[in-house]
Design a protein around this motif. Structure first.
Motif, PDB file in Angstrom:
ATOM      1  N   ASN A 233       0.834  -1.204   0.000  1.00  0.00           N
ATOM      2  CA  ASN A 233       0.000   0.000   0.000  1.00  0.00           C
ATOM      3  C   ASN A 233       0.870   1.256   0.000  1.00  0.00           C
ATOM      4  OD1 ASN A 233      -1.327   2.208   2.050  1.00  0.00           O
ATOM      5  ND2 ASN A 233      -2.859   1.317   0.678  1.00  0.00           N
ATOM      6  N   ASN A 234       1.941   1.222   0.771  1.00  0.00           N
ATOM      7  CA  ASN A 234       2.868   2.350   0.822  1.00  0.00           C
ATOM      8  C   ASN A 234       3.487   2.600  -0.553  1.00  0.00           C
ATOM      9  OD1 ASN A 234       3.827   4.322   2.585  1.00  0.00           O
ATOM     10  ND2 ASN A 234       5.777   3.301   2.854  1.00  0.00           N
ATOM     11  N   LEU A 235       3.788   1.512  -1.282  1.00  0.00           N
ATOM     12  CA  LEU A 235       4.384   1.633  -2.608  1.00  0.00           C
ATOM     13  C   LEU A 235       3.402   2.211  -3.620  1.00  0.00           C
ATOM     14  CD1 LEU A 235       6.844   0.998  -4.426  1.00  0.00           C
ATOM     15  CD2 LEU A 235       5.833  -1.262  -4.828  1.00  0.00           C
ATOM     16  N   LEU A 236       2.131   1.762  -3.558  1.00  0.00           N
ATOM     17  CA  LEU A 236       1.123   2.208  -4.528  1.00  0.00           C
ATOM     18  C   LEU A 236       0.709   3.658  -4.304  1.00  0.00           C
ATOM     19  CD1 LEU A 236      -1.264  -0.900  -4.712  1.00  0.00           C
ATOM     20  CD2 LEU A 236       0.537  -0.252  -6.295  1.00  0.00           C
ATOM     21  N   THR A 237       0.641   4.059  -3.057  1.00  0.00           N
ATOM     22  CA  THR A 237       0.083   5.384  -2.742  1.00  0.00           C
ATOM     23  C   THR A 237       1.158   6.417  -2.407  1.00  0.00           C
ATOM     24  OG1 THR A 237      -0.132   4.809  -0.389  1.00  0.00           O
ATOM     25  CG2 THR A 237      -1.997   4.327  -1.830  1.00  0.00           C
ATOM     26  N   GLY A 238       2.424   6.051  -2.484  1.00  0.00           N
ATOM     27  CA  GLY A 238       3.488   6.972  -2.104  1.00  0.00           C
ATOM     28  C   GLY A 238       4.053   7.738  -3.269  1.00  0.00           C
ATOM     29  N   THR A 239       5.152   7.247  -3.814  1.00  0.00           N
ATOM     30  CA  THR A 239       5.923   7.999  -4.803  1.00  0.00           C
ATOM     31  C   THR A 239       5.163   8.292  -6.099  1.00  0.00           C
ATOM     32  OG1 THR A 239       7.950   7.069  -3.888  1.00  0.00           O
ATOM     33  CG2 THR A 239       8.093   8.064  -6.064  1.00  0.00           C
ATOM     34  N   PRO A 240       4.407   7.335  -6.708  1.00  0.00           N
ATOM     35  CA  PRO A 240       3.763   7.647  -8.004  1.00  0.00           C
ATOM     36  C   PRO A 240       2.865   8.884  -7.988  1.00  0.00           C
ATOM     37  CG  PRO A 240       3.759   5.301  -7.617  1.00  0.00           C
ATOM     38  CD  PRO A 240       4.237   5.919  -6.345  1.00  0.00           C
ATOM     39  N   PRO A 241       1.868   8.980  -7.073  1.00  0.00           N
ATOM     40  CA  PRO A 241       1.045  10.205  -7.098  1.00  0.00           C
ATOM     41  C   PRO A 241       1.830  11.450  -6.693  1.00  0.00           C
ATOM     42  CG  PRO A 241       0.450   8.819  -5.235  1.00  0.00           C
ATOM     43  CD  PRO A 241       1.366   8.015  -6.085  1.00  0.00           C
ATOM     44  N   ALA A 242       2.813  11.273  -5.815  1.00  0.00           N
ATOM     45  CA  ALA A 242       3.625  12.426  -5.408  1.00  0.00           C
ATOM     46  C   ALA A 242       4.419  12.962  -6.596  1.00  0.00           C
ATOM     47  CB  ALA A 242       4.564  12.036  -4.270  1.00  0.00           C
ATOM     48  N   MET A 243       5.024  12.077  -7.370  1.00  0.00           N
ATOM     49  CA  MET A 243       5.764  12.517  -8.551  1.00  0.00           C
ATOM     50  C   MET A 243       4.843  13.202  -9.551  1.00  0.00           C
ATOM     51  SD  MET A 243       8.967  12.160  -8.506  1.00  0.00           S
ATOM     52  CE  MET A 243       9.095  12.551 -10.239  1.00  0.00           C
ATOM     53  N   ALA A 244       3.615  12.687  -9.693  1.00  0.00           N
ATOM     54  CA  ALA A 244       2.664  13.307 -10.615  1.00  0.00           C
ATOM     55  C   ALA A 244       2.300  14.715 -10.154  1.00  0.00           C
ATOM     56  CB  ALA A 244       1.413  12.437 -10.724  1.00  0.00           C
ATOM     57  N   LEU A 245       2.106  14.890  -8.852  1.00  0.00           N
ATOM     58  CA  LEU A 245       1.807  16.230  -8.344  1.00  0.00           C
ATOM     59  C   LEU A 245       2.999  17.163  -8.492  1.00  0.00           C
ATOM     60  CD1 LEU A 245      -0.286  15.539  -5.117  1.00  0.00           C
ATOM     61  CD2 LEU A 245      -1.054  16.598  -7.234  1.00  0.00           C
ATOM     62  N   GLY A 246       4.208  16.605  -8.471  1.00  0.00           N
ATOM     63  CA  GLY A 246       5.394  17.428  -8.695  1.00  0.00           C
ATOM     64  C   GLY A 246       5.436  18.019 -10.090  1.00  0.00           C
ATOM     65  N   LEU A 247       4.684  17.431 -11.032  1.00  0.00           N
ATOM     66  CA  LEU A 247       4.629  17.931 -12.410  1.00  0.00           C
ATOM     67  C   LEU A 247       3.407  18.798 -12.674  1.00  0.00           C
ATOM     68  CD1 LEU A 247       5.655  14.620 -14.217  1.00  0.00           C
ATOM     69  CD2 LEU A 247       7.105  16.593 -13.756  1.00  0.00           C
ATOM     70  N   GLU A 248       2.634  19.070 -11.631  1.00  0.00           N
ATOM     71  CA  GLU A 248       1.426  19.884 -11.795  1.00  0.00           C
ATOM     72  C   GLU A 248       1.775  21.267 -12.360  1.00  0.00           C
ATOM     73  OE1 GLU A 248      -2.757  20.412 -11.420  1.00  0.00           O
ATOM     74  OE2 GLU A 248      -1.524  18.625 -11.161  1.00  0.00           O
ATOM     75  N   LYS A 249       0.996  21.729 -13.324  1.00  0.00           N
ATOM     76  CA  LYS A 249       1.226  23.046 -13.909  1.00  0.00           C
ATOM     77  C   LYS A 249       0.850  24.137 -12.919  1.00  0.00           C
ATOM     78  CE  LYS A 249       0.325  21.585 -18.683  1.00  0.00           C
ATOM     79  NZ  LYS A 249      -0.538  21.786 -19.881  1.00  0.00           N
ATOM     80  N   ALA A 250       1.418  25.321 -13.148  1.00  0.00           N
ATOM     81  CA  ALA A 250       1.095  26.460 -12.294  1.00  0.00           C
ATOM     82  C   ALA A 250      -0.332  26.906 -12.573  1.00  0.00           C
ATOM     83  CB  ALA A 250       2.066  27.606 -12.549  1.00  0.00           C
ATOM     84  N   TRP A 251      -1.071  27.189 -11.486  1.00  0.00           N
ATOM     85  CA  TRP A 251      -2.422  27.701 -11.647  1.00  0.00           C
ATOM     86  C   TRP A 251      -2.352  29.143 -12.132  1.00  0.00           C
ATOM     87  CZ3 TRP A 251      -6.670  24.747 -11.498  1.00  0.00           C
ATOM     88  CH2 TRP A 251      -6.531  23.473 -10.947  1.00  0.00           C
ATOM     89  N   PRO A 252      -3.327  29.585 -12.923  1.00  0.00           N
ATOM     90  CA  PRO A 252      -3.280  30.947 -13.481  1.00  0.00           C
ATOM     91  C   PRO A 252      -3.165  32.035 -12.418  1.00  0.00           C
ATOM     92  CG  PRO A 252      -4.988  29.641 -14.564  1.00  0.00           C
ATOM     93  CD  PRO A 252      -4.495  28.826 -13.418  1.00  0.00           C
ATOM     94  N   THR A 253      -3.634  31.756 -11.203  1.00  0.00           N
ATOM     95  CA  THR A 253      -3.628  32.781 -10.150  1.00  0.00           C
ATOM     96  C   THR A 253      -2.376  32.727  -9.282  1.00  0.00           C
ATOM     97  OG1 THR A 253      -4.835  31.265  -8.675  1.00  0.00           O
ATOM     98  CG2 THR A 253      -6.149  32.767 -10.042  1.00  0.00           C
ATOM     99  N   ILE A 254      -1.367  31.975  -9.703  1.00  0.00           N
ATOM    100  CA  ILE A 254      -0.219  31.769  -8.814  1.00  0.00           C
ATOM    101  C   ILE A 254       0.527  33.068  -8.535  1.00  0.00           C
ATOM    102  CG2 ILE A 254       1.464  31.245 -10.633  1.00  0.00           C
ATOM    103  CD1 ILE A 254       2.502  29.010  -8.749  1.00  0.00           C
TER     104      ILE A 254
END
Length: 1020
Positions: A802-823
């Motif tokens: 569970n730690n493997l599935l819910t840890g690094t993969p979604p975190a890495m994806a959020l690290g690539l999140e684009k800047a919001w227009p209001t940033i």
């Protein structure tokens, strides 16, 4: 390391040699300027004062740097986790952790090792040899052997080897941009000054080490070498500056490491205590699994990889990041201290305005070296029959304004008046520069003095450039020249008209040096006699108007040579006698235009709560004018008439001398720090950064010269210029701009904010997921079988999966999140908030407890709510028919925990905004990596639950059927709770916007003023 003899001290007494006349200097330094030092005396002084080079501490060993990288707490925790992984024979987990440590250590090691090159760059700047006078003979000696008292010979192209006092100059200019920030070469003089506190850039009877000679020749006597020179003083500051302090991100990770280590230790004790310290292999593995689940072992890797990808993104945007931590600091910048030349401006001198009596103002379009641009003038059409009256003595025109109209007309070679043509001829012929077009690239470039290039481009726009005027098909030839002399600040040439045979003398230079040569001015087709004092009075209003717009004003004059003078060899004639009885033609205004993107970038900074300050070596009038044009200052009219302005322009624009004279208490008492400081010195820049730090500011400092390196290191983010910057400045900085553009700084700040926001997002997911696992597993200790043994809600292996599935993969994806227009509408982060602000901590606790409690509640619901509540014995060992209910409950817990955390990753895309609104659902697929992580995580979750053998034998759980209804309802409850929680935050917390109505109003005024100036022909 900088080398030197053992007796090197360089602790020379510092005297103000610019206030001493040359005879006093020779006496003070005990030297005869006609014979120089003797060889023996030079050797003695070398022993006393030491070699003329920089000193520096030894570079730390690679081993020490490596130890420092491995000694941080998170790395030690990961090493402990590796040991545990080997104990439980989890080879995959151990391999991943080893790779994380190796990657983090390698990146940090390389960055710190590269940062030790700053002092080497300083040492390499000096010239290897110098020409000096020894024993009455001119000899060449190594520059490192120069001593105080040496007489230096300097010529064009030389790199000056030491600080020296000039005592003989001939048309001598030096380029001091790297030391003083002055954009143009400095003309030197010999005379002493009375002011002991004169700024460094104004001490024009001195020449400084590492600067270069651009024109002429001179003799000077050395008074400071090595670490006592101005460059040496900068080197001392670099050595004394400690920039190894931890950033808020590092502090946050460090504190979090200790907290999580404590929680993991306590959790292990709770597991042991819940089993009455009867520790068997199952209990031990459960405790170890719980401890590993508590620590987000992938956090450092995700942070490093996210920043590395940010570095790659910024490199494409022309910003090279030398240290990853700079990205974090960029996101919280509150102040930008920017140089003017080349950063806010284009670093090109351009003629944008001319003025002639009777003709009025000519406005010149086009900002490059290419001779393309429309020249226009506004003329007045008089409808009244009354003739316009012109009062030349007062410089005013009186007309019947109610009956007058104006029109703008284009001026070219065919429509130009004789006076405009004469002005263009003077600009082209009294000029040694050239403009050319690169045949390969089509780019235009200039050769020669920047001011003369601007004049040549102006003439070429009227198709009257020097190549055309002096070609075989045209009539002009330049027969003699009086070159520009820094002593009299003017230049003249004699040109002959080959068609008529007449000779003309063209003169250009500083107005105060040209006007005394004039006895008349050109008014239309006639020449009007005028006294030089009256002419100066007549010109002053126009000169002041141009100066207020940041223009460097030159005057141009001419006269016809008499027949007698035409027979004289002008190269042998007395210059003072020739440059007389001139006719004044007009004024030209030249300046370094702002970059087109500077104004919107400054406005974006103000919208984001970032104050922009200009620190420049230029004169106050030029600096203030450019500051108004790029939006750093309001226009003078608005500042005077606006009741909302709380401080005077006098407080917002200061010279370095004025600012340095203030004590720290007086600076702190100012309602607002100056927005512009002119004639800046290295100490002034550091003092300004200190003042901003006392106001809790996070400072980004730009610079390109050696003089900028102390402030670059002292600032929170040092930004060096890649095109014009020195190696010293680049080594002292964290970020290098490859285009020297202020707009790139703003893009870097936007990227820094995006990265830090993303780090907060995935920290909320990673740590929040760990809290969820921790709550679920700790509360699960309350479930006990008939033997009073704990029935684990998840097996130790299932915890790790569970730690493997819910840890690094979604975190890495959020690290690539684009800047919001209001940033860039949000304020900078408070310096003390760090990574884990109170809001982030609250989010982690709320979401972690919500998911954890909902997951363990499903375990209870399936066993006791919908089941009979009977838990068979030894269900922790393996699957039996009696354990079927427990295994299905574990499947429900596994599904709830895994899918809940994966959904929570989507929830964290916006910290406060509603994530599941219709507008956001349409952007559900925007982050493809997050969508892919969610889908793949869901598929792997189902495989873990339904693959025979893997589910019951390895993970000790079973696939579910009707229990999916419970899981889905629980997930829906979590989403509802999340949206209610965000709604409460939006109502109770301060909005994340910075632009107040007042700021919007000021931005509108500044923008309108600048655009008005644009329309008036300044070509901003």
């Amino acid at each position: 390391m900088f080398k030197g003899k053992k007796k090197q001290t360089n602790d020379q007494p510092q005297k103000l040699y610019h206030i001493l006349d040359t005879d006093q200097v020779f006496i003070d330094l005990d030297v005869n300027h006609t014979t120089g030092l003797s060889t023996s005396e030079a050797e003695r002084r070398l022993t006393v004062h030491g070699t003329n080079e920089m000193r520096g501490g030894g570079r730390p060993s690679a081993f020490k740097i490596l130890i420092r990288q491995l000694s941080n707490l998170m790395t030690l925790i990961l090493i402990a986790a590796i040991v545990v992984a080997f104990v439980i024979k989890d080879w995959v987990e151990a391999g991943v952790l080893i790779g994380v440590i190796a990657f983090n250590t390698a990146v940090g090691f390389l960055q710190e090792f590269k940062a030790e090159k700053t002092m080497d760059s300083l040492r390499k700047m000096s010239s290897p040899t110098s020409r000096v006078l020894r024993n009455g003979h001119q000899v060449v000696v190594p520059t490192m052997d120069l001593v105080p008292g040496d007489v230096l010979y300097l010529e064009s192209g030389d790199v000056i080897g030491a600080d020296c006092r000039l005592f003989e100059v001939f048309n001598f200019d030096t380029d001091e941009a790297l030391l003083t920030g002055e954009a143009l070469p400095i003309s030197k003089e010999v005379a002493a000054f009375a002011d002991p506190e004169l700024p460094l850039g104004d001490r024009i009877n001195l020449a400084f080490a590492s600067t270069t000679v651009t024109k002429g020749r001179a003799k000077a006597v050395v008074y400071a070498t090595g670490m006592s020179s101005e460059v040496g003083k900068i080197a001392k500051k670099l050595m004394d500056t400690d920039k190894n302090r931890m950033t808020p991100l590092q502090k946050g990770l460090h504190k979090m490491s200790w907290v999580l280590l404590g929680i993991a230790s306590v959790s292990v004790l709770i597991v042991f205590g819940a089993n009455k310290f009867k520790v068997n292999s199952d209990v031990l593995l459960y405790a170890i699994g719980l401890a590993i689940a508590t620590i987000p072992e992938g956090l450092i890797a995700v942070v490093t990889l996210t920043m590395s990808m940010g570095v790659s993104t910024l490199a494409k945007k022309r910003a090279l990041v030398r240290q990853l931590v700079a990205l974090e600091s960029l996101g919280s910048v509150t102040n930008i201290c920017s140089d003017k030349t080349g950063t806010l401006t284009q670093s090109k001198m351009v003629l944008v305005r001319a003025w002639l009596p009777e003709e009025g103002v000519l406005r010149v379009a086009g900002l490059g070296f290419e001779p393309v641009g429309v020249i226009t003038k506004t003329r007045q059409i008089v409808k009244s029959s009354e003739t316009a009256r012109v009062n030349f003595a007062e410089g005013e025109k009186s007309r019947l304004l109610d009956e007058d109209t104006t029109e703008t007309v284009t001026v070219d070679q065919t429509t130009a008046s004789p006076n405009v043509r004469r002005l263009a001829e003077a600009a082209a012929l009294c000029n040694m520069s050239e403009i050319k077009c690169d045949a390969a690239t089509g780019e235009w470039f200039g050769i020669g003095d920047p001011t003369e290039i601007a004049l040549q481009v102006f003439a070429s726009k009227l198709s009257m450039g020097k190549p055309l005027l002096t070609s075989d098909t045209h009539q002009w030839s330049v027969v003699s020249e009086y070159p520009f002399d820094s002593g009299i600040k003017r230049m003249s040439v004699v040109a002959v008209n080959n068609l008529t045979g007449e000779k003309l003398l063209f003169l250009k230079g500083a107005t105060e040096r040209v006007v005394p040569c004039c006895t008349g001015r050109q008014d239309g087709e006639i020449t009007t006699a005028i006294e030089s004092d009256d002419l100066q009075t007549y010109l002053d209003p126009r000169i002041q108007e141009m100066a207020r717009d940041g223009l460097r004003v030159l005057s141009i004059a001419y006269r016809h040579l008499t027949k007698e003078e035409s027979q004289i060899d002008m190269n042998k004639a007395d210059r003072e006698g020739v440059e007389l009885n001139m006719t004044f033609l007009g004024l030209v205004g030249i300046y370094d235009p702002p970059r087109p993107e500077s104004l919107p970038s400054v406005m974006e900074c103000y919208r984001a709560g970032i104050q922009v300050t200009m620190l420049t070596g230029d004169h106050p009038a030029t600096a203030a004018a450019i500051a108004r044009q790029v939006g750093i200052l309001q226009s003078e009219d608005e500042a005077e008439n606006d009741s909302h302005v709380a401080v005077t322009m006098g407080q917002l624009v200061m010279t370095a001398r004025e600012f340095d004279s203030l004590s720290d208490e007086e600076i702190d008492a100012l309602p607002e720090l100056p927005h512009v400081i002119a004639r800046c010195s290295p100490d002034t820049k550091v003092k300004m950064i200190q003042a901003m730090h006392r106001r809790n500011g996070i400072v980004a400092m730009t610079g390109d010269g050696v003089n900028d390196s102390p402030s670059l290191k002292f600032a929170d983010v040092g930004i060096a210029m890649g095109l014009s910057g020195s190696d010293v400045a680049k080594q002292a900085s964290e970020i290098i701009l490859t285009d020297d553009n202020f707009a790139t700084i703003v893009r870097a700040i936007r990227e820094g904010r995006r990265i830090f926001n993303n780090i907060q997002r995935f920290c909320c997911v990673l740590v929040g997921g760990n809290v969820a696992e921790l709550i679920c597993l700790l509360f699960g200790l309350a479930f006990r079988d008939k033997l009073d043994e704990t029935v684990f809600p998840l097996s130790p292996v299932a915890i790790l999966v569970n730690n493997l599935l819910t840890g690094t993969p979604p975190a890495m994806a959020l690290g690539l999140e684009k800047a919001w227009p209001t940033i860039m509408d949000e304020p900078p982060r408070p310096p003390t908030s760090g990574l884990f602000s109170w809001e982030v901590q609250a989010d982690i606790v709320f979401y972690g407890f919500s998911i954890g409690l909902l997951s363990i509640s499903n375990f209870w619901l399936i066993i006791s709510g919908f089941g009979d509540g009977n838990m068979a014995e030894h269900c922790n060992k393996g699957y039996t028919e009696e354990c079927d209910l427990v295994f299905r409950a574990r499947g429900a817990v596994f599904a709830t925990l895994t899918l809940g955390i994966l959904l929570h990753a989507y929830n964290c895309r916006r910290i406060r905004g509603p994530m599941w609104s219709w507008s956001m659902l349409k952007r559900f697929h925007e982050n493809k990596f997050l969508l892919g992580g969610f889908i793949s995580g869901t598929i792997l979750c189902l495989l873990c639950m339904y693959v025979p053998g893997l589910n019951t034998s390895v993970l000790k759980m079973k696939g579910i059927s009707w229990e999916w209804g419970v899981v889905l309802i629980t997930l829906l409850v979590f989403l509802i709770l999340s949206e209610l929680y965000k709604f409460g935050k939006r109502r109770l917390l301060k909005p994340l916007t910075v632009a107040t109505e007042e700021q919007v109003r000021l931005q509108r005024i500044w923008t309108e003023n600048t655009l008005t100036s644009l329309s008036n022909g300044l070509e901003k």
